[in-house]
Design a protein around this motif. Structure first.
Motif, PDB file in Angstrom:
ATOM      1  N   UNK A 154     -57.026  -7.773  29.344  1.00 45.06           N
ATOM      2  CA  UNK A 154     -58.212  -8.628  29.420  1.00 45.06           C
ATOM      3  C   UNK A 154     -57.993  -9.980  28.747  1.00 45.06           C
ATOM      4  N   UNK A 155     -56.900 -10.106  27.996  1.00 46.78           N
ATOM      5  CA  UNK A 155     -56.629 -11.330  27.244  1.00 46.78           C
ATOM      6  C   UNK A 155     -55.352 -12.025  27.703  1.00 46.78           C
ATOM      7  N   UNK A 156     -54.311 -11.253  27.996  1.00 41.80           N
ATOM      8  CA  UNK A 156     -52.992 -11.813  28.283  1.00 41.80           C
ATOM      9  C   UNK A 156     -52.985 -12.898  29.357  1.00 41.80           C
ATOM     10  N   UNK A 157     -53.735 -12.765  30.467  1.00 34.82           N
ATOM     11  CA  UNK A 157     -53.678 -13.815  31.488  1.00 34.82           C
ATOM     12  C   UNK A 157     -54.150 -15.184  31.008  1.00 34.82           C
ATOM     13  N   UNK A 158     -54.927 -15.227  29.915  1.00 33.14           N
ATOM     14  CA  UNK A 158     -55.461 -16.501  29.423  1.00 33.14           C
ATOM     15  C   UNK A 158     -54.566 -17.166  28.391  1.00 33.14           C
ATOM     16  N   UNK A 159     -53.422 -16.571  28.084  1.00 28.21           N
ATOM     17  CA  UNK A 159     -52.563 -17.111  27.038  1.00 28.21           C
ATOM     18  C   UNK A 159     -51.578 -18.158  27.530  1.00 28.21           C
ATOM     19  N   UNK A 160     -51.495 -18.344  28.845  1.00 26.66           N
ATOM     20  CA  UNK A 160     -50.472 -19.213  29.400  1.00 26.66           C
ATOM     21  C   UNK A 160     -50.546 -20.652  28.948  1.00 26.66           C
ATOM     22  N   UNK A 161     -51.743 -21.157  28.599  1.00 27.76           N
ATOM     23  CA  UNK A 161     -51.871 -22.544  28.185  1.00 27.76           C
ATOM     24  C   UNK A 161     -51.705 -22.769  26.699  1.00 27.76           C
ATOM     25  N   UNK A 162     -51.439 -21.708  25.932  1.00 31.18           N
ATOM     26  CA  UNK A 162     -51.306 -21.853  24.488  1.00 31.18           C
ATOM     27  C   UNK A 162     -49.915 -22.355  24.113  1.00 31.18           C
ATOM     28  N   UNK A 163     -49.763 -22.854  22.888  1.00 31.64           N
ATOM     29  CA  UNK A 163     -48.428 -23.291  22.443  1.00 31.64           C
ATOM     30  C   UNK A 163     -47.438 -22.134  22.450  1.00 31.64           C
ATOM     31  N   UNK A 164     -46.175 -22.454  22.426  1.00 27.12           N
ATOM     32  CA  UNK A 164     -45.156 -21.423  22.359  1.00 27.12           C
ATOM     33  C   UNK A 164     -45.164 -20.718  21.017  1.00 27.12           C
ATOM     34  N   UNK A 165     -44.742 -19.469  21.026  1.00 26.09           N
ATOM     35  CA  UNK A 165     -44.619 -18.713  19.789  1.00 26.09           C
ATOM     36  C   UNK A 165     -45.863 -17.984  19.350  1.00 26.09           C
TER      37      UNK A 165
END
Length: 322
Positions: free
Chosen positions: A75-86
């Motif tokens: 429910x969360x992982x698909x929204x992480x793509x725009x976050x900074x690396x690491x």
């Protein structure tokens, strides 16, 4: 470096939190407790749904850890793509095993022993005696042998099952015997009286229990799903249970929540619980202990537990684990 920590519980209700961090309480309210850009560690509110869970993420430009309180992170992982690396995504391994395994066993026993029919009989003052299936001497297949699958197996041990087979993404060996790979399912399914799904929802497992999977289950077998609803193809399952060939006990469904009027509600041989595998009295103390432990490690600059993926930065997350 920012030190804002977003928690879904007031900090004074969690024993053992480290000092020197700025704790902000947010459990999905309309207003944020502070600027999301200053959040370093985000604990996702529990059972608030994907829309609320990911709402502050777009503004969390300084976040370094996203911690769910669920075993699954789909429910969360698909929204992480725009976050900074690491940025590390951590799940709640260790929080839900006892409750989910307890419910899995409850669903198995209730379905086999005819408890739903007894409840209906009690409402009608009918004495429904007779012989009913037992778990003893049955062959059980656990699909998804992570921490929850292992906890389910622990609870099956006293029930004198004829066999417990285990399946995971990759083959390995445990103290209780081999864990088979998903590729072995075609040979294992016809031998199982009870099939328990406890696998994470991934592209590989979405629709795993589809028409072919279900067709390979033996006549009279029971399918139990405590994983995610989308692991099962609902249309294919309906075809099988409506024919009376197999039965099912579902803590999760697709769609979810199951809408009024959906044919699953009244399908023969189907027992439904409303996604309550982890939401028991056992949840909160374990969740708070997990948060105290993770934040103590975070404050000390130590490795965190339960890291399931790390973002690459501006791209899709990488490194997802089972």
């Amino acid at each position: 470096m920012t030190s804002d920590i977003w928690l879904p519980y007031p900090a004074d209700e969690i024993e053992g939190l480290p000092e020197g961090l700025d704790y902000r309480y947010w459990d999905g309210q309309d207003d944020f407790p502070a600027d999301p850009a200053d959040c370093a560690f985000y604990v996702v509110p529990y059972l608030k749904g994907p829309k609320i869970s990911v709402r502050p993420l777009a503004g969390m430009t300084s976040v370094r850890v996203v911690q769910t309180l669920s075993a699954g992170t789909d429910h969360v992982a698909p929204a992480l793509g725009g976050l900074p690396g690491g940025v590390r995504l951590c799940n709640a391994k260790g929080v839900h095993e006892a409750s989910t395994a307890e419910l899995a066993l409850t669903l198995v026993l209730a379905s086999l022993r005819g408890i739903p029919g007894f409840v209906r009989g009690q409402e009608r003052e009918e004495w429904r005696s007779g012989f009913y299936p037992a778990l003893a001497d049955k062959s059980v297949l656990i699909v998804g042998h992570g921490s929850i699958g292992a906890a389910i197996e622990d609870r099956l041990a006293p029930f004198e099952c004829a066999r417990v087979a285990r399946v995971a993404r990759s083959a390995r060996t445990t103290e209780r015997g081999p864990v088979h790979a998903l590729a072995d399912l075609p040979e294992l399914l016809p031998e199982a009286d009870v099939v328990i799904l406890s696998t994470p929802l991934t592209p590989e497992t979405k629709g795993l229990a589809g028409a072919d999977f279900l067709a390979r289950m033996k006549d009279g077998a029971l399918l139990v799903n405590v994983a995610r609803g989308a692991v099962v193809d609902t249309k294919a399952l309906l075809a099988e249970v409506e024919s009376g060939r197999i039965t099912a006990a579902l803590d999760v469904t697709d769609p979810e929540p199951l809408p009024a009027g959906h044919p699953l509600w009244h399908a023969p041989g189907v027992l439904i619980s409303p996604h309550v595998g982890g939401s028991t009295s056992a949840f909160l103390p374990r969740a708070k202990r997990l948060l105290a432990r993770q934040l103590t490690r975070f404050a000390a600059g130590e490795e965190l537990d339960n890291v399931v993926l790390t973002t690459e930065g501006g791209t899709r997350p990488a490194g997802a684990g089972e």
